[in-house]
Design an enzyme around this catalytic site. Structure first.
Site, PDB file in Angstrom:
ATOM      1  N   ASP A  70       0.857  -1.189   0.000  1.00 25.17           N
ATOM      2  CA  ASP A  70       0.000   0.000   0.000  1.00 25.17           C
ATOM      3  C   ASP A  70       0.892   1.237   0.000  1.00 25.17           C
ATOM      4  OD1 ASP A  70      -2.348   1.783   0.513  1.00 25.17           O
ATOM      5  OD2 ASP A  70      -3.335  -0.128   0.874  1.00 25.17           O
ATOM      6  N   HIS A  93       2.475   1.626  -3.235  1.00 25.84           N
ATOM      7  CA  HIS A  93       1.607   2.608  -3.873  1.00 25.84           C
ATOM      8  C   HIS A  93       2.174   4.019  -3.810  1.00 25.84           C
ATOM      9  CE1 HIS A  93      -2.247  -0.087  -3.358  1.00 25.84           C
ATOM     10  NE2 HIS A  93      -1.288  -0.667  -4.072  1.00 25.84           N
TER      11      HIS A  93
END
Length: 262
Positions: A70, A93
């Protein structure tokens, strides 16, 4: 590891692996120093943000390596004065401001600097993400000297952030103003455009500036064009790819009181 309602917090030299959710989180803190962390979890592990800060002021994050599924570093609402330097991210991410403004909430983030970072094999590079229908603002943000290595969306503002297909366009949005990108270089994954400015129909992004930006495809020879929607700003120097889709000047709209945060 979570710190809440704390002052003058220092976290240094720790190694953390495979947290089931956020690895480090700081809520309602003042004076946070993070240095020399090693954070790792699988590339497909959701909600495993490396470092998350929210409702927190005066944050310094340095000399840290994050590999996860993430956001490498995520900056939530109510955060002021954040400096991130010498951080290496990926896979993951990328470095994100947001998401902000979910369910009509007001979100304020200001004075954020990301400098001398490396982002590798990530879905995003440096990102601002907001939901439709929110309010507040993101302002005074600088991304400086960030190296991209096969990143899918190296530079992205997404004001239509949605985790389903049922999010409707709204008449309010978080106001994004005063964001600069300088010294952003490297390669991008050709599945997405190297530069994506998707700003709200209701509240355009303003004062977006780029200089010394060079983003080339990680594979192939064709350089994809940037995407711009309702964004105002300029390129202070020639960029690769050229960002000719920015609107110049300042939009004609009545500035609402709920856009003011600080």
């Amino acid at each position: 590891m979570r710190f809440a309602i704390s002052n003058n917090v220092t976290v240094r030299g720790l190694k953390v692996q495979n947290s089931p959710e956020f690895h480090f989180r700081f809520d309602n803190c003042n004076g946070v120093r993070v240095d020399g962390l090693s954070i790792s979890s699988p590339a497909l592990s959701p909600n495993t943000d490396g470092i998350h800060v929210e409702n927190t002021q005066d944050v310094l994050i340095t000399n840290t390596v994050v590999s996860n599924g993430d956001d490498c570093v995520s900056i939530g609402a109510g955060t002021l004065n954040v400096h991130i330097e010498n951080v290496t991210c990926g896979p993951g991410h990328g470095i994100s401001i947001g998401s902000l403004g979910k369910a009509g909430t007001k979100a304020c983030v200001a004075n954020v600097t990301v400098r001398n970072a490396v982002i590798r094999h990530s879905d995003n590079g440096v990102r601002i993400k907001t939901w439709q229908g929110g309010s507040g603002s993101v302002s005074a943000v600088a991304f400086e000297n960030v190296r991209m290595d096969a990143v899918r969306n190296p530079i992205i503002i997404d004001q239509y952030y949605c985790l389903s297909k049922s999010c409707e366009n709204e008449t309010t949005a978080v106001f994004v103003n005063g964001v600069s990108y300088s010294g952003i270089r490297g390669t991008y994954d050709v599945r997405g455009p190297p530069i994506h400015f998707g700003c709200s129909d209701a509240v355009p992004c303003t004062n977006i500036t780029l200089s010394d930006v060079e983003l080339l495809p990680a594979s192939g020879d064709t350089v994809d064009e940037p995407f711009c929607w309702n964004v105002y700003g300029n390129a202070a120097t020639p960029t690769v790819p050229p960002v000719s889709c920015l609107s110049s000047g300042f939009p004609n709209y009545t500035e609402k009181k709920d856009l003011q945060c600080y």
